[in-house]
Scaffold this active site. Sequence first.
Site, PDB file in Angstrom:
ATOM      1  N   LEU A 212      48.719 -22.604  -0.131  1.00 14.72           N
ATOM      2  CA  LEU A 212      49.578 -21.409  -0.105  1.00 14.72           C
ATOM      3  C   LEU A 212      50.566 -21.459   1.053  1.00 14.72           C
ATOM      4  O   LEU A 212      51.687 -20.965   0.944  1.00 14.72           O
ATOM      5  CB  LEU A 212      48.719 -20.143   0.008  1.00 14.72           C
ATOM      6  N   GLY A 213      50.135 -22.027   2.168  1.00 18.66           N
ATOM      7  CA  GLY A 213      51.008 -22.105   3.334  1.00 18.66           C
ATOM      8  C   GLY A 213      50.418 -23.023   4.376  1.00 18.66           C
ATOM      9  O   GLY A 213      49.222 -23.328   4.369  1.00 18.66           O
TER      10      GLY A 213
ATOM     11  N   GLY B 281      50.814 -24.241   8.695  1.00 17.46           N
ATOM     12  CA  GLY B 281      51.409 -24.076  10.012  1.00 17.46           C
ATOM     13  C   GLY B 281      50.973 -25.175  10.949  1.00 17.46           C
ATOM     14  O   GLY B 281      50.376 -26.178  10.539  1.00 17.46           O
TER      15      GLY B 281
ATOM     16  N   ALA C 262      46.903 -24.612  11.244  1.00 20.96           N
ATOM     17  CA  ALA C 262      46.027 -24.288  10.114  1.00 20.96           C
ATOM     18  C   ALA C 262      46.783 -24.383   8.798  1.00 20.96           C
ATOM     19  O   ALA C 262      48.013 -24.384   8.769  1.00 20.96           O
ATOM     20  CB  ALA C 262      45.435 -22.885  10.286  1.00 20.96           C
ATOM     21  N   SER C 263      46.003 -24.477   7.723  1.00 22.76           N
ATOM     22  CA  SER C 263      46.547 -24.428   6.363  1.00 22.76           C
ATOM     23  C   SER C 263      45.835 -23.316   5.606  1.00 22.76           C
ATOM     24  O   SER C 263      44.655 -23.036   5.858  1.00 22.76           O
ATOM     25  CB  SER C 263      46.349 -25.765   5.646  1.00 22.76           C
TER      26      SER C 263
ATOM     27  N   LYS D  88      41.876 -19.634   5.345  1.00 25.37           N
ATOM     28  CA  LYS D  88      42.682 -20.281   6.384  1.00 25.37           C
ATOM     29  C   LYS D  88      41.797 -21.301   7.085  1.00 25.37           C
ATOM     30  O   LYS D  88      40.813 -20.949   7.742  1.00 25.37           O
ATOM     31  CB  LYS D  88      43.206 -19.236   7.368  1.00 25.37           C
TER      32      LYS D  88
ATOM     33  N   ASP E 181      54.686 -12.952  16.010  1.00 21.02           N
ATOM     34  CA  ASP E 181      55.296 -13.860  15.015  1.00 21.02           C
ATOM     35  C   ASP E 181      55.664 -13.074  13.748  1.00 21.02           C
ATOM     36  O   ASP E 181      55.354 -13.501  12.629  1.00 21.02           O
ATOM     37  CB  ASP E 181      54.347 -15.009  14.685  1.00 21.02           C
TER      38      ASP E 181
END
Length: 721
Positions: free
Chosen positions: A49-50, A52, A55-56, A72, A169
């Site tokens: 999904l995303g 960084g 983390a993923s 996460k 953020d």
Amino acid sequence: MTTSPESSGGVTQSHKPACPTAEMGRWPASWEQEMQSTVNYLWHTDDLLGQGATASVYKARNKKSGELVAVKVFNTASYLRPREVQVREFEVLRKLNHQNIIKLFAVEETGGSRQKVLVMEYCSSGSLLSVLESPENAFGLPEDEFLVVLRCVVAGMNHLRENGIVHRDIKPGNIMRLVGEEGQSIYKLTDFGAARELDDDEKFVSVYGTEEYLHPDMYERAVLHKPQQKAFGVAVDLWSIGVTLYHAATGSLPFVPFGGPRRNKEIMYRITTEKPAGAIAGTQRLENGPLEWSYTLPITCQLSMGLQSQLVPILANILEVEQAKCWGFDQFFAETSDILQRVVVHVFSLPQAVVHHVYIHAHNTIAIFLEAVYKQTNVAPQHQEYLFEGHLCVLEPSVSAQHIAHTTASSPLTLFSMVSETPKGLAFRDPALDIPKFVPKVDLQSDYNTAKGVLGAGYQALRLAQALLTGQELMLRGLHWFVNVAGVPEIQELKRAAELRSKLRTLAEVLSRCSHNITETKMTLSNLSSELMKNRDQVHADRSIQQIQCCLDKMYLIYKQFKKSRMRPGLGYNEEQIHKLDKVNFSHLAKRLLQVFQEERVQKYQASLVTHGKRMRVVHETRNHLRLVGCSVAACNTEAQGAQESLSKILDWLSHQLLQDRTKGAQASPPTTAPYPSPALKDLVLHMQELCKEMKVLASDLQDNNRVIEGLSRVPSAPDI
């Protein structure tokens, strides 16, 4: 520190589709090696999904219930951070509980590597960033959706501040969207990897965030790597919120150097730090060119001027680089809550031929509403007259605004001004100016970006075409209502007033003026009413919106293919030929879309605007005639009353004289000569009595007609003569 708007620890949508069999809870054997799990949850690494820096985030399922969740998973780099930093996100999420903040369900570990896993609420509709990246929202969100975003972000941030949390953020990629049971959007703050507890008067020195949304002081140290000893407070979140809200309202970032924020970082820093007070955006259009400042939202923005007037001061005061001058959260919450507590009244101004959104509080008086209308339309309160759904709408200034009828964009209050002016119509930017061109060579990424830009301009053309068509319909409908409410059937009553002129010779000339042009006025208004109905039928039969939508649908299919192709390393010969043909067809469709927009919508709208102006002048002239007639009838009424009083006095005197003659005749011997012939005096008295009766009838008729004229003047009232 992240490197792109998409690459944070927050949850953003991935382009990779989920495995169909995985959706049903079964996985192919070949996928087993790609599976990961905790004690209670299972996911495949393709369901990203995303992603960084630390983390993923994956889409996962509960092993027992099959419930979808987001997990996460922290990578090796995350464990290089101090332990207190590692556990901070868990602690923050455990402390929070709000409908506009992602829920934390559990903290678990993977089986083999024993990596920490946060199990969180899953939002199936992606992030606010994915919403804004849709071509349909290339120029920002519709007003209703923007207000939902504002409400959710403010509520979520308020909960953070109540718990002493600074996010650090905030950006569209960290605001998730899900659809509620009634189809409404719900936005939730996510990715608390950079969050920490911080009171209003505390400071911090560590740097987190995403470049485009980062406060300039943090940008200077984190992106430009310049040494500085500044400490940062909770206001850094306000700057990020300001950039995010501007992005949501316009579809673009507020501060854009030539070549983009990532390619020209020094100019990016200059724009944010040299921004004048009150400016909400800065752009450098040419390489090494001057910086241009904007104090308003762009004309392509979908937000109404009523909402913009409330929003722009907030953006100006939270996009303030000097933290001492920037608003605090208390004032930010107060001002945004003030917007969200207001109700919108839709007003279509016939003089301008524009729909306005007037934001007021329900507890305000109508006098405040009238002043708000004046600020947007320049029609003074004493000159404002309203119709709603074809009926006169009398607004008493002292009454609560709650008594104003419930309006919508398609069913607004119709405003008429007693002062004549030339309608200006809806102001807009031609979508053709925002259409990019395809490069000659096959460049999958460039072709995708170009198709996205063209499609965005196409959707903007569709919205404008719909707005112009609606405006054209409201012009015709509003003026048709006004003509009918203004009393065309009652014109016959004015004829009765004209016919009374023969009953009193001294008022014949005045009453003659009252009847002047009555027949012509009736015919003019009747013809105008018929013409308006005919034009409304023509507007209803217009097919331009459907034609534009058809072009958009075909373009969208090609755009989807381009979006799919850009993920591939290259195309085969036949596929490349098809791709080239698609580019040609896409360009033809875009050209056809703009042709329909210009020739079928814009030209017809502009022609209708000219006709609308002429009709408005006719109506104003008719109202002036009606007011003159009203004044004349009132004058006739006054004169008739005076004449009636004079006749009554004369009749009383004659009756007295006749009584005296009879008394003298009874007391004396028959005279040889009477001072007045009794038969003649009797005839005169009878004649005067008949004339007095006629005057009473005339006065009564004049009063009736005066009431009719006064009614015509009030519906709506005419300007003073």
